[in-house]
Design a protein around this motif. Sequence first.
Motif, PDB file in Angstrom:
ATOM      1  N   LEU A 178      -1.878 -12.860  -4.091  1.00 55.19           N
ATOM      2  CA  LEU A 178      -2.210 -12.956  -5.356  1.00 55.19           C
ATOM      3  C   LEU A 178      -1.454 -11.817  -6.309  1.00 55.19           C
ATOM      4  N   ARG A 179      -1.268 -10.517  -5.634  1.00 57.16           N
ATOM      5  CA  ARG A 179      -0.592  -9.530  -6.035  1.00 57.16           C
ATOM      6  C   ARG A 179       1.006  -9.786  -5.825  1.00 57.16           C
ATOM      7  N   TRP A 180       1.351 -10.337  -4.774  1.00 53.42           N
ATOM      8  CA  TRP A 180       2.664 -10.836  -4.629  1.00 53.42           C
ATOM      9  C   TRP A 180       3.321 -11.512  -5.841  1.00 53.42           C
ATOM     10  N   ILE A 181       2.592 -12.579  -6.046  1.00 50.43           N
ATOM     11  CA  ILE A 181       3.005 -13.559  -7.184  1.00 50.43           C
ATOM     12  C   ILE A 181       2.977 -13.093  -8.715  1.00 50.43           C
ATOM     13  N   ARG A 182       2.237 -11.912  -8.862  1.00 52.55           N
ATOM     14  CA  ARG A 182       1.786 -11.205 -10.347  1.00 52.55           C
ATOM     15  C   ARG A 182       3.205 -11.174 -11.046  1.00 52.55           C
ATOM     16  N   GLU A 183       4.224 -10.650 -10.451  1.00 53.63           N
ATOM     17  CA  GLU A 183       5.386 -10.227 -11.024  1.00 53.63           C
ATOM     18  C   GLU A 183       6.600 -10.871 -10.620  1.00 53.63           C
ATOM     19  N   GLU A 184       7.682 -11.148 -11.416  1.00 49.12           N
ATOM     20  CA  GLU A 184       9.081 -11.597 -10.979  1.00 49.12           C
ATOM     21  C   GLU A 184      10.077 -10.513 -11.389  1.00 49.12           C
ATOM     22  N   PRO A 185      10.927  -9.856 -10.298  1.00 52.56           N
ATOM     23  CA  PRO A 185      10.813 -10.508  -8.756  1.00 52.56           C
ATOM     24  C   PRO A 185       9.592 -10.056  -8.308  1.00 52.56           C
ATOM     25  N   ALA A 186       9.575 -10.483  -6.952  1.00 50.49           N
ATOM     26  CA  ALA A 186       8.509  -9.953  -6.132  1.00 50.49           C
ATOM     27  C   ALA A 186       8.302  -8.459  -6.067  1.00 50.49           C
ATOM     28  N   PRO A 187       6.940  -7.763  -6.153  1.00 52.10           N
ATOM     29  CA  PRO A 187       6.961  -6.393  -6.423  1.00 52.10           C
ATOM     30  C   PRO A 187       6.957  -5.653  -5.141  1.00 52.10           C
ATOM     31  N   PHE A 188       6.986  -6.467  -4.127  1.00 48.45           N
ATOM     32  CA  PHE A 188       7.066  -5.825  -2.671  1.00 48.45           C
ATOM     33  C   PHE A 188       7.454  -6.870  -1.293  1.00 48.45           C
ATOM     34  N   ASP A 189       7.686  -6.366  -0.527  1.00 49.10           N
ATOM     35  CA  ASP A 189       8.040  -7.228   0.759  1.00 49.10           C
ATOM     36  C   ASP A 189       6.892  -7.685   1.334  1.00 49.10           C
ATOM     37  N   LEU A 190       6.942  -8.947   1.177  1.00 44.67           N
ATOM     38  CA  LEU A 190       5.292  -9.702   1.613  1.00 44.67           C
ATOM     39  C   LEU A 190       5.280  -9.430   3.114  1.00 44.67           C
ATOM     40  N   HIS A 191       6.232  -9.651   4.027  1.00 41.18           N
ATOM     41  CA  HIS A 191       6.029  -9.611   5.320  1.00 41.18           C
ATOM     42  C   HIS A 191       5.458  -7.914   5.791  1.00 41.18           C
ATOM     43  N   GLN A 192       6.392  -7.141   5.257  1.00 39.19           N
ATOM     44  CA  GLN A 192       5.710  -5.712   5.391  1.00 39.19           C
ATOM     45  C   GLN A 192       4.359  -5.286   4.876  1.00 39.19           C
ATOM     46  N   ARG A 193       3.931  -5.986   3.874  1.00 35.12           N
ATOM     47  CA  ARG A 193       2.759  -5.627   3.306  1.00 35.12           C
ATOM     48  C   ARG A 193       1.537  -6.462   3.966  1.00 35.12           C
ATOM     49  N   LEU A 194       1.905  -7.599   4.611  1.00 38.74           N
ATOM     50  CA  LEU A 194       0.773  -8.227   5.486  1.00 38.74           C
ATOM     51  C   LEU A 194       0.745  -7.461   6.903  1.00 38.74           C
ATOM     52  N   ARG A 195       1.893  -7.023   7.370  1.00 42.94           N
ATOM     53  CA  ARG A 195       1.944  -6.337   8.715  1.00 42.94           C
ATOM     54  C   ARG A 195       0.982  -5.197   8.581  1.00 42.94           C
ATOM     55  N   GLY A 196       1.128  -4.587   7.468  1.00 44.33           N
ATOM     56  CA  GLY A 196       0.580  -3.163   7.273  1.00 44.33           C
ATOM     57  C   GLY A 196      -0.665  -3.305   7.061  1.00 44.33           C
ATOM     58  N   ALA A 197      -1.410  -4.333   6.217  1.00 44.25           N
ATOM     59  CA  ALA A 197      -2.797  -4.604   6.217  1.00 44.25           C
ATOM     60  C   ALA A 197      -3.313  -5.035   7.319  1.00 44.25           C
ATOM     61  N   LEU A 198      -2.765  -5.861   8.111  1.00 44.81           N
ATOM     62  CA  LEU A 198      -3.248  -6.377   9.270  1.00 44.81           C
ATOM     63  C   LEU A 198      -3.207  -5.117  10.568  1.00 44.81           C
ATOM     64  N   GLY A 199      -2.272  -4.275  10.424  1.00 42.62           N
ATOM     65  CA  GLY A 199      -2.228  -3.087  11.351  1.00 42.62           C
ATOM     66  C   GLY A 199      -3.706  -2.337  11.000  1.00 42.62           C
ATOM     67  N   ILE A 200      -3.768  -2.129   9.583  1.00 42.11           N
ATOM     68  CA  ILE A 200      -5.086  -1.202   9.252  1.00 42.11           C
ATOM     69  C   ILE A 200      -6.065  -1.838   9.836  1.00 42.11           C
ATOM     70  N   ILE A 201      -6.351  -3.213   9.661  1.00 41.83           N
ATOM     71  CA  ILE A 201      -7.633  -3.941   9.892  1.00 41.83           C
ATOM     72  C   ILE A 201      -7.786  -3.960  11.422  1.00 41.83           C
ATOM     73  N   LEU A 202      -6.707  -3.976  12.136  1.00 38.41           N
ATOM     74  CA  LEU A 202      -6.838  -4.137  13.710  1.00 38.41           C
ATOM     75  C   LEU A 202      -7.157  -2.558  14.108  1.00 38.41           C
ATOM     76  N   ARG A 203      -6.743  -1.477  13.535  1.00 32.96           N
ATOM     77  CA  ARG A 203      -6.789  -0.275  14.180  1.00 32.96           C
ATOM     78  C   ARG A 203      -8.256   0.385  13.602  1.00 32.96           C
ATOM     79  N   GLY A 204      -8.725   0.025  12.292  1.00 34.64           N
ATOM     80  CA  GLY A 204      -9.672   0.693  11.683  1.00 34.64           C
ATOM     81  C   GLY A 204      -9.346   1.728  10.928  1.00 34.64           C
ATOM     82  N   LEU A 205     -10.055   2.311  10.159  1.00 35.50           N
ATOM     83  CA  LEU A 205      -9.658   3.357   9.209  1.00 35.50           C
ATOM     84  C   LEU A 205     -10.016   4.845   9.649  1.00 35.50           C
TER      85      LEU A 205
END
Length: 215
Positions: A178-205
């Motif tokens: 939903l953040r990725w579709i909010r702006e044109e062009p895309a505001p960030f690299d979707l693959h990179q953002r999802l990888r980073g978020a998943l990494g945080i979830i898997l490792r914990g804070l």
Amino acid sequence: MNIRSVAAADEGGTTVGRQERKRRKLYDQLYDTAVGLFVAHGFEATTMDQIAEAADVARATVFNHYAQKVGFLEEWGVRRRARVAEILGAEHAEDLPVDDRLHRYLKEMADLNIASRAETTVLMDASARHGRLLQDPSLEIELARIVEEGRLRGEIRAGVDSDQAGALLAACYFSTILRWIREEPAPFDLHQRLRGALGIILRGLLADSTDSEAS
């Protein structure tokens, strides 16, 4: 059963099969037509009457297959998840370690969104506004299943609630899109953002003891 009965049964089966194929073809035709109109004119601006006219069918025919316009949004989500499952099934992704499997799942979802950004922008936004995007448990159930299989193989901590993990991963995915579709062009690299978020979830804070000692 005599020969005549067998022949009648075969003929009946053929008829049922033909009717189902025709029904499915029309269902797909209506879906493709509706999605095209949504992308061209917006979800809210497109009516069921316009879908019927563009598909060259009666208005009642559209409602026979999709009782509400939101049904097209739900079908869109179903088809995306089915496509990812098909891709990962062909690659035997179920044999991968759970972290790799989750990365592959989100990567394929991201690939679909990137390949059809205009479609994703319109339909994901409409799903959030008018559909059951955040209430539909389908994605979190699929992700929870992957987590649970990893837990059973000893790759996930025993105390982790798989359902809660699936809900967390699904919420992270949707909020990122939903953040990725909010702006044109895309505001960030979707693959990179999802990888980073998943990494945080898997490792914990929180840092574990070894991290504390290293610092």
